[in-house]
Design an enzyme around this catalytic site. Structure first.
Site, PDB file in Angstrom:
ATOM      1  N   HIS A 238      31.561  29.919  26.059  1.00  0.00           N
ATOM      2  CA  HIS A 238      32.580  30.268  27.361  1.00  0.00           C
ATOM      3  C   HIS A 238      32.065  30.295  28.691  1.00  0.00           C
ATOM      4  O   HIS A 238      32.250  31.519  29.168  1.00  0.00           O
ATOM      5  CB  HIS A 238      33.651  30.984  26.787  1.00  0.00           C
ATOM      6  CG  HIS A 238      33.433  32.331  25.969  1.00  0.00           C
ATOM      7  ND1 HIS A 238      32.629  33.071  26.706  1.00  0.00           N
ATOM      8  CD2 HIS A 238      33.552  33.001  25.076  1.00  0.00           C
ATOM      9  CE1 HIS A 238      32.492  34.452  26.183  1.00  0.00           C
ATOM     10  NE2 HIS A 238      33.171  34.134  25.262  1.00  0.00           N
ATOM     11  N   ASN A 241      32.765  33.150  31.423  1.00  0.00           N
ATOM     12  CA  ASN A 241      33.489  34.222  31.142  1.00  0.00           C
ATOM     13  C   ASN A 241      32.548  35.092  30.291  1.00  0.00           C
ATOM     14  O   ASN A 241      31.427  34.738  29.447  1.00  0.00           O
ATOM     15  CB  ASN A 241      34.485  33.762  29.893  1.00  0.00           C
ATOM     16  CG  ASN A 241      35.623  33.231  30.574  1.00  0.00           C
ATOM     17  OD1 ASN A 241      35.665  31.790  30.415  1.00  0.00           O
ATOM     18  ND2 ASN A 241      36.299  33.894  31.615  1.00  0.00           N
ATOM     19  N   ARG A 249      21.558  35.192  45.629  1.00  0.00           N
ATOM     20  CA  ARG A 249      20.299  35.591  45.778  1.00  0.00           C
ATOM     21  C   ARG A 249      19.811  36.375  44.432  1.00  0.00           C
ATOM     22  O   ARG A 249      18.720  36.579  44.000  1.00  0.00           O
ATOM     23  CB  ARG A 249      19.978  36.844  46.667  1.00  0.00           C
ATOM     24  CG  ARG A 249      19.630  36.354  48.021  1.00  0.00           C
ATOM     25  CD  ARG A 249      19.455  37.514  49.209  1.00  0.00           C
ATOM     26  NE  ARG A 249      20.679  38.401  49.364  1.00  0.00           N
ATOM     27  CZ  ARG A 249      21.431  37.895  50.539  1.00  0.00           C
ATOM     28  NH1 ARG A 249      21.060  36.971  51.302  1.00  0.00           N
ATOM     29  NH2 ARG A 249      22.471  38.673  50.867  1.00  0.00           N
ATOM     30  N   ASP A 296      38.451  28.564  22.063  1.00  0.00           N
ATOM     31  CA  ASP A 296      38.568  30.188  21.916  1.00  0.00           C
ATOM     32  C   ASP A 296      39.824  30.414  21.281  1.00  0.00           C
ATOM     33  O   ASP A 296      40.248  31.821  21.566  1.00  0.00           O
ATOM     34  CB  ASP A 296      37.893  30.755  23.155  1.00  0.00           C
ATOM     35  CG  ASP A 296      37.612  31.945  22.806  1.00  0.00           C
ATOM     36  OD1 ASP A 296      37.151  32.172  21.656  1.00  0.00           O
ATOM     37  OD2 ASP A 296      37.349  32.734  23.946  1.00  0.00           O
ATOM     38  N   GLY A 331      40.219  36.199  23.692  1.00  0.00           N
ATOM     39  CA  GLY A 331      40.428  34.701  23.363  1.00  0.00           C
ATOM     40  C   GLY A 331      41.804  34.029  23.788  1.00  0.00           C
ATOM     41  O   GLY A 331      42.238  34.539  24.948  1.00  0.00           O
TER      42      GLY A 331
HETATM   43 ZN   LIG Z   1      34.019  35.489  23.429  1.00  0.00          ZN
END
Ligand SMILES: [Zn+2]
Length: 402
Positions: A238, A241, A249, A296, A331
């Site tokens: 994912h 996330n 930088r 997910d 999720g």
């Molecule tokens: Zn996860």
């Protein structure tokens, strides 16, 4: 064995487009496909007419925790039947059952239950093929579980997302081998934070065992991520996330993945976990060939708002958005048909978006040619889509699409 002949206005294999096409399905596999003038339909075949529809391969989900009110960690045949039947209605015809961080012994019990289920289905499928009368056991419409995705427990405390902090574990070869053995060799993906001490050793062992190593739930720097890629990690879990964010930088894990063409990145395209422009940045950097759409999805997928369990903890779902008690995203309730529509709405050509839910995840899992493609010899996993990309019919290994 009775054959089915599916007549479609358009077929997207998706590597090729065939108009006025026919797909002949026999014994759960594709026996022939092509333009209707090129295909000899076996006598006695049952015709299925999909006029005005586009037939595409069934979707392959590399990251899914549950659906239909059940979580993979329950690992009972009833729970797994329910999950696989629910997502099949949304076009997902194969998937990798994903765990969430929990006590190692408890995770092992879940893995054993899932592995037993997979092995029982394999036996049944082989038995059916060998049978003289060749009538496959009709399990109805259900996604096939290809294996397990271990999401945790070897993840970062700082980027754990909704994973319970008391369930996180230090990566050790001993713990890894214990989990892999409990899954009877069926671990397909291991999510790991490469910066944790011990992680590189576990990454090397997983790669050796032909497991896809996914970089995820991580606070890794650019250099730490490069070291993981050097050790064989080839996937990002994912993307964006639960990852150290990009800074010009300090490009971090995000910068390392965006700039490596060997690494695939799965993204939750529900437009809640990641914004549309951020998905465009991902695709713009990596191109169409290394981005996968994953759901997910949790138990609440295909269910009304309310309280559900994800592994060992409670999740509240409001307006389809799942959060744990701390208010963190936990999720999703996304299905891959919706992910496909969302990405197409962002301007991704349909064929490229389709590849992100079919060919590319199948390739990453090492099942290209069998899953995620319409080709002779491939499993008869297919989806009929309306012009606005709604699912009008699904077939899983020859079953369904009535
Ligand atoms: Zn996860």
């Amino acid at each position: 064995m009775t054959a089915t002949a599916i007549h479609a206005s358009r077929i997207l294999t998706p590597e090729e487009e065939i108009s006025d096409g026919v797909i002949v399905v026999e014994g759960g596999r594709i026996a022939a496909l092509g333009h209707r003038d090129e295909i000899r339909i076996p006598t006695g075949a049952v015709d299925h007419v999909a006029t005005g529809l586009t037939v595409v391969p069934g979707f392959v989900d590399v990251h899914i925790h549950g659906a239909g009110g059940h979580d993979f960690m329950e690992a009972t045949p009833r729970a797994l039947d329910r999950i696989t039947a629910t997502v099949a209605r949304h076009g997902t015809t194969s998937l990798v059952a994903t765990t969430v961080s929990a006590d190692i012994d408890e995770t092992c019990r879940s893995l054993a239950g899932i592995a037993q289920y997979i092995r029982a289905h394999e036996k049944e499928a082989n038995g059916a093929e060998g049978a003289a009368e060749g009538v496959p056991a009709d399990r109805g419409l259900a996604a096939e579980i290809l294996g397990v995705h271990l999401e945790g427990p070897f993840i970062s405390r700082v980027r754990r997302g909704a994973h319970p902090s008391d369930a996180l574990a230090t990566p050790t070869l001993e713990a890894f081998h214990k989990l892999a053995a409990a899954a009877d060799g069926l671990v397909k993906i291991l999510t790991i934070a490469p910066e944790i001490p011990g992680a590189l050793e576990v990454i090397a062992a997983a790669v050796e065992a032909r497991i896809v190593v996914g970089i995820g739930h991580t606070d890794a720097t650019y250099e730490e991520t490069r070291a993981a890629i050097q050790a064989g990690a080839r996937h990002a879990v994912h993307f964006y996330n639960a990852m150290r964010p990009f800074n010009h930088r300090d490009p971090g894990v995000v910068g390392a993945i965006l700039t490596d063409p060997e690494v695939t990145a799965e993204v939750i395209a529900d437009l809640i976990h990641v914004s549309g422009p951020a998905i465009q940045v991902l695709i713009g950097s990596k191109g169409f060939d290394t981005v996968l759409l994953a759901s997910d999805g949790i138990a609440a997928t295909g269910m009304p708002d309310g309280n559900y369990r994800l592994g060992n903890f409670e999740v509240n779902v409001k307006d389809g958005v799942a959060r744990n008690a701390e208010g963190k995203l936990a999720g999703s309730t996304l299905t891959l048909d919706r992910a496909l529509r969302n990405v197409v709405a962002l301007g991704v050509p349909l064929v490229d978006a389709l590849r992100m839910v079919t060919v590319l995840p199948a390739r990453r899992l090492g099942v290209a040619g069998k899953k995620g493609i319409l080709a002779v010899g491939a499993d008869a996993d297919l989806v009929a889509l309306t012009p606005d990309l709604r699912v009008a019919g699904v077939m899983t290994r020859g079953a369904g699409l009535a």
